[in-house]
Structure formats: structure tokens, C-alpha cells
Design an enzyme around this catalytic site. Structure first.
Site, mmCIF file in Angstrom:
data_model
loop_
_atom_site.group_PDB
_atom_site.id
_atom_site.type_symbol
_atom_site.label_atom_id
_atom_site.label_comp_id
_atom_site.label_asym_id
_atom_site.label_seq_id
_atom_site.Cartn_x
_atom_site.Cartn_y
_atom_site.Cartn_z
ATOM 1 C CB ALA A 161 -5.522 5.924 7.058
ATOM 2 N N GLY A 162 -2.645 4.699 7.384
ATOM 3 C CA GLY A 162 -1.261 4.840 7.866
ATOM 4 C C GLY A 162 -0.251 4.559 6.758
ATOM 5 C CG ASP A 163 -0.275 0.895 5.115
ATOM 6 O OD1 ASP A 163 0.454 0.910 6.122
ATOM 7 O OD2 ASP A 163 -1.157 0.051 4.917
ATOM 8 C CG ASN A 169 -1.800 -1.133 1.430
ATOM 9 O OD1 ASN A 169 -2.111 -1.822 0.467
ATOM 10 N ND2 ASN A 169 -2.220 -1.381 2.664
HETATM 11 N N1 LIG Z 1 -10.780 9.723 10.603
HETATM 12 C C1 LIG Z 1 -9.740 10.383 10.086
HETATM 13 N N2 LIG Z 1 -9.859 11.671 9.674
HETATM 14 C C2 LIG Z 1 -8.826 12.360 9.160
HETATM 15 N N3 LIG Z 1 -7.584 11.823 9.004
HETATM 16 C C3 LIG Z 1 -7.386 10.547 9.389
HETATM 17 C C4 LIG Z 1 -8.436 9.754 9.944
HETATM 18 N N4 LIG Z 1 -7.939 8.527 10.248
HETATM 19 C C5 LIG Z 1 -6.647 8.555 9.865
HETATM 20 N N5 LIG Z 1 -6.303 9.771 9.364
HETATM 21 C C6 LIG Z 1 -4.982 10.180 8.853
HETATM 22 O O1 LIG Z 1 -4.222 8.996 8.651
HETATM 23 C C7 LIG Z 1 -3.051 9.002 9.485
HETATM 24 C C8 LIG Z 1 -2.771 7.597 9.950
HETATM 25 O O2 LIG Z 1 -3.880 7.091 10.650
HETATM 26 P P1 LIG Z 1 -3.714 6.321 12.033
HETATM 27 O O3 LIG Z 1 -5.032 5.642 12.280
HETATM 28 O O4 LIG Z 1 -3.223 7.253 13.062
HETATM 29 O O5 LIG Z 1 -2.522 5.291 11.720
HETATM 30 P P2 LIG Z 1 -2.533 3.747 11.310
HETATM 31 O O6 LIG Z 1 -3.452 3.609 10.115
HETATM 32 O O7 LIG Z 1 -1.113 3.477 11.013
HETATM 33 O O8 LIG Z 1 -3.063 3.026 12.511
HETATM 34 C C9 LIG Z 1 -3.354 9.987 10.596
HETATM 35 O O9 LIG Z 1 -2.163 10.530 11.137
HETATM 36 C C10 LIG Z 1 -4.204 11.024 9.869
HETATM 37 O O10 LIG Z 1 -3.374 11.911 9.140
HETATM 38 O O1 LIG Z 2 -2.585 -6.204 8.530
HETATM 39 C C1 LIG Z 2 -1.862 -6.516 7.580
HETATM 40 O O2 LIG Z 2 -1.063 -7.455 7.638
HETATM 41 C C2 LIG Z 2 -1.909 -5.764 6.346
HETATM 42 O O3 LIG Z 2 -0.892 -5.466 5.764
HETATM 43 C C3 LIG Z 2 -3.248 -5.399 5.854
HETATM 44 C C4 LIG Z 2 -3.582 -3.948 5.634
HETATM 45 O O4 LIG Z 2 -3.531 -3.661 4.248
HETATM 46 C C5 LIG Z 2 -2.716 -2.992 6.381
HETATM 47 O O5 LIG Z 2 -2.510 -3.493 7.671
HETATM 48 C C6 LIG Z 2 -3.359 -1.650 6.501
HETATM 49 O O6 LIG Z 2 -2.545 -0.859 7.340
HETATM 50 P P1 LIG Z 2 -2.956 0.540 7.973
HETATM 51 O O7 LIG Z 2 -2.446 1.588 7.059
HETATM 52 O O8 LIG Z 2 -2.260 0.575 9.286
HETATM 53 O O9 LIG Z 2 -4.462 0.552 8.088
#
Ligand SMILES: Nc1ncnc2c1ncn2[C@@H]1O[C@H](COP(=O)(O)OP(=O)(O)O)[C@@H](O)[C@H]1O
Ligand SMILES: O=C(O)C(=O)C[C@H](O)[C@H](O)COP(=O)(O)O
Length: 307
Positions: free
Chosen positions: A253-255, A36
């Protein structure tokens, strides 16, 4: 000049996303955190390559087509005739999304340090790896540490996303391995949710203190979901607000954040501008279902940033 901005190492997973609760309908897409991230980066204009292994099956072939369509170099992708491409399910509930897996024994989990022999890492500006790359098997964990060592020896910057998945490994091992890995990262990208598990506290300042005490010397960007993120460059801590959106599915979102941030750093942004951009890109990625389909392109992010 390096041939690639970003080379990522990890496992791609076919995604089955249950977009309507209670219904036996699953939308097939693509996921896998590091895949991603390189796709997100490529959509922002970065030159990317992916190091992984897929099965000699329909899903492996779909991934190869996907990366080629997205402009991600696949010369580091091995096809294994005797193992499968991994698969995961996304379910949505009141607490957000939850993942479950069919991945044990997958082609990617059988990677060894020999997977790195093509020499792609040495041709990049950033190596991107994650807690998932470290968790999927012992040989994958060894491969990630070998990749980090190769990157550092070649002057390639190392980016690490915590991506803690407690279905893949026990908390104590995850904590020990991630602590070791974060000491070698030029950029560490933890999420507050992951850090709450690792440290037992939910305060961002104390979390950043814990990360520094653990030995982080690079830049740390703590992700706070809808509350945006905080940059800690070792001297100052700077909060960066999120874009307000009605999120549908935060998978990936994090990716998207990681890939967009690295892409913008390679395009010359300072940390504050790159994180502002990554917050907007990641927020936009929550507006549709799946990890890959909703990843925005540079034009959409720039339009949003211009207001
Ligand atoms: N509900 C949301 N509204 C706006 N931005 C979001 C939202 N969820 C995630 N993001 C954006 O995506 C980034 C990563 O999301 P986060 O949930 O903190 O990390 P991960 O997906 O790695 O657990 C955040 O720092 C923010 O910029
Ligand atoms: O869990 C796993 O092994 C995966 O790689 C599946 C998902 O595609 C990512 O985990 C999404 O990651 P986030 O950006 O943190 O939401």
C-alpha cells in the site's frame, strides 16, 4: 524534457504470500518496495525506469517480463550470473502482515555505485529510493547515497520512503542512516509505524517535528494507514482522509501511495490533489492479495475519486 518521470533504485523480491493461515499454500507474486512503486506509477501513466540487479534465474526472467509488460524501462537492470534474485514470504495474522526474507547475497544486494553508470538518473524528474534500498547491504547503501548525489547534481528531485525493516538492519544504524538520507530528500514519505520505532513516540505532530528537527527541508507526507496521511510542506500541515475499504492485504500500500503520488505530481497535480489521489490508489491496492496484482490503474482510481 526529461525522458522519464521516475527512476527507482532498489531490490525486487519474488513474493510468496500465505493467503490462508495455517495452510501450506503460497500464492506466487512479485514485490520489492521500489519495484512496486514504479509499477504503480506506470499504471497511473508515468514514464518509469528501474535500476536494479537480478539473478540469471527463472525469477529474474519473470521480473524482466513483468516490467516490460508494465511499460517500465529495463535498460538499467543488470543480470548477475553468480547471484540469485531475492525472495520474501508474507504471513497474515491478527496484527496485519509480516514479512520474512531469503535475500542475503542476492544480486541486488551486490549493487555498487557502478550500477548507476548507465546515466538513467540524470534523465528523470524524480529518483525514488527507500529505507530498504539503504538496508540490504553496505554497497547498496553507498549506491543509494551516490544516486542521491547524482540526482541532486543534475537537478533531479529525490523521493525517499522510510520503509524501515528491522530484520535487515539494527535500529540504531537505521535511524542514523535514514536521518542522513532524509536531509537530502525533496519528498520524504515516512509511515507512522516506521517513525514510532525511530522516534519512540506515536503522535503524528511530534513525529513531524522530529523529522523537521532532523533536518528535512522538503515536503514530508506522513502515512497513517487507514487514517490516511498528513502533508507537511514546511509551512502548513494538512490531513488528507483515507478511502474507507475492507482491506484484505496491505502489502505494497505504501509503495502504491509513493508511485501514485509521484505520477500525479508529474502530471501537474498540486500536493493536496496528488495525496488525495494516492490515498485512494493505496486503499484500492489493499483489496487483493500481493503487492503488485492489486495495484489499481488510473481509470479505477479516477472512477473512485469521482464517487
Ligand atoms: N486499511 C486501509 N484503508 C484505507 N487506506 C489504507 C489502508 N491501509 C493503508 N492505506 C493507504 O495506504 C497508505 C500507506 O499505508 P501505510 O500502512 O500508512 O504505509 P506503509 O505501507 O508504507 O507502511 C496510507 O496512507 C493510506 O492512504
Ligand atoms: O520488505 C521488503 O523488503 C519488500 O520490499 C517487500 C514488500 O514488497 C514491500 O516491503 C511492501 O512495502 P509496503 O508498501 O510498505 O507494504
Amino acid at each position: 524534457m526529461a525522458d522519464f518521470d521516475i527512476v527507482a533504485l532498489g531490490e525486487p523480491l519474488v513474493e510468496l504470500n500465505q493467503t490462508r493461515q495455517g495452510e501450506l499454500q503460497y500464492l506466487q507474486g512479485f514485490g520489492g518496495d521500489t519495484s512496486n512503486a514504479v509499477i504503480a506509477a506506470a499504471r497511473q501513466g508515468a514514464r518509469c525506469a528501474y535500476l536494479t540487479r537480478v539473478g540469471d534465474d527463472a525469477f529474474g526472467a519473470q521480473f524482466l517480463d513483468l516490467w516490460r509488460e508494465e511499460g517500465v524501462d529495463t535498460s538499467g537492470v543488470e543480470v548477475d550470473a553468480s547471484a540469485h534474485t531475492g525472495l520474501y514470504f508474507v504471513q497474515h495474522g491478527p496484527d496485519g502482515h509480516a514479512f520474512s526474507y531469503l535475500r542475503r547475497g542476492s544480486a541486488a544486494s551486490l549493487m555498487t555505485p557502478a550500477t548507476l553508470d548507465g546515466g538513467l538518473i540524470e534523465r528523470a524528474r524524480f529518483l525514488h529510493v527507500s529505507g530498504i534500498s539503504l538496508a540490504i547491504s553496505t554497497s547498496a547503501c553507498d549506491t543509494v547515497f551516490a544516486a542521491i548525489a547524482r540526482a541532486r547534481a543534475a537537478g533531479v528531485q529525490v523521493s525517499l520512503d522510510s520503509n524501515l525493516r528491522l530484520r535487515l538492519w539494527p535500529l540504531d544504524r537505521a535511524r542514523a542512516v535514514l536521518r542522513e538520507a532524509l536531509c537530502h530528500a525533496d519528498l520524504f514519505l515516512p509511515s507512522m509505524d516506521d517513525m514510532q520505532h525511530l522516534t519512540g513516540n506515536d503522535d503524528p505532530e511530534r513525529t513531524l517535528d522530529w523529522i523537521r528537527d532532523a533536518g528535512a527541508t522538503g515536503v514530508v507526507v506522513l502515512k497513517l494507514g487507514k487514517d490516511g496521511s498528513i502533508i507537511d510542506d514546511g509551512k502548513t500541515r494538512t490531513p488528507v482522509a483515507a478511502l474507507r475499504v475492507e482491506a484484505v492485504d496491505a502489502t505494497g500500500a505504501g509503495d502504491c501511495f509513493a508511485g501514485s503520488l509521484l505520477a500525479r505530481r508529474c502530471q501537474g497535480d498540486d500536493w493536496a490533489d496528488a495525496v488525495r489521489y494516492a490515498n485512494v490508489a493505496a486503499a484500492l491496492s489493499t483489496l487483493g492479495y500481493g503487492a503488485v496484482n492489486p495495484l489499481p490503474r488510473a481509470e479505477q482510481v479516477l472512477a473512485k475519486l469521482r464517487g
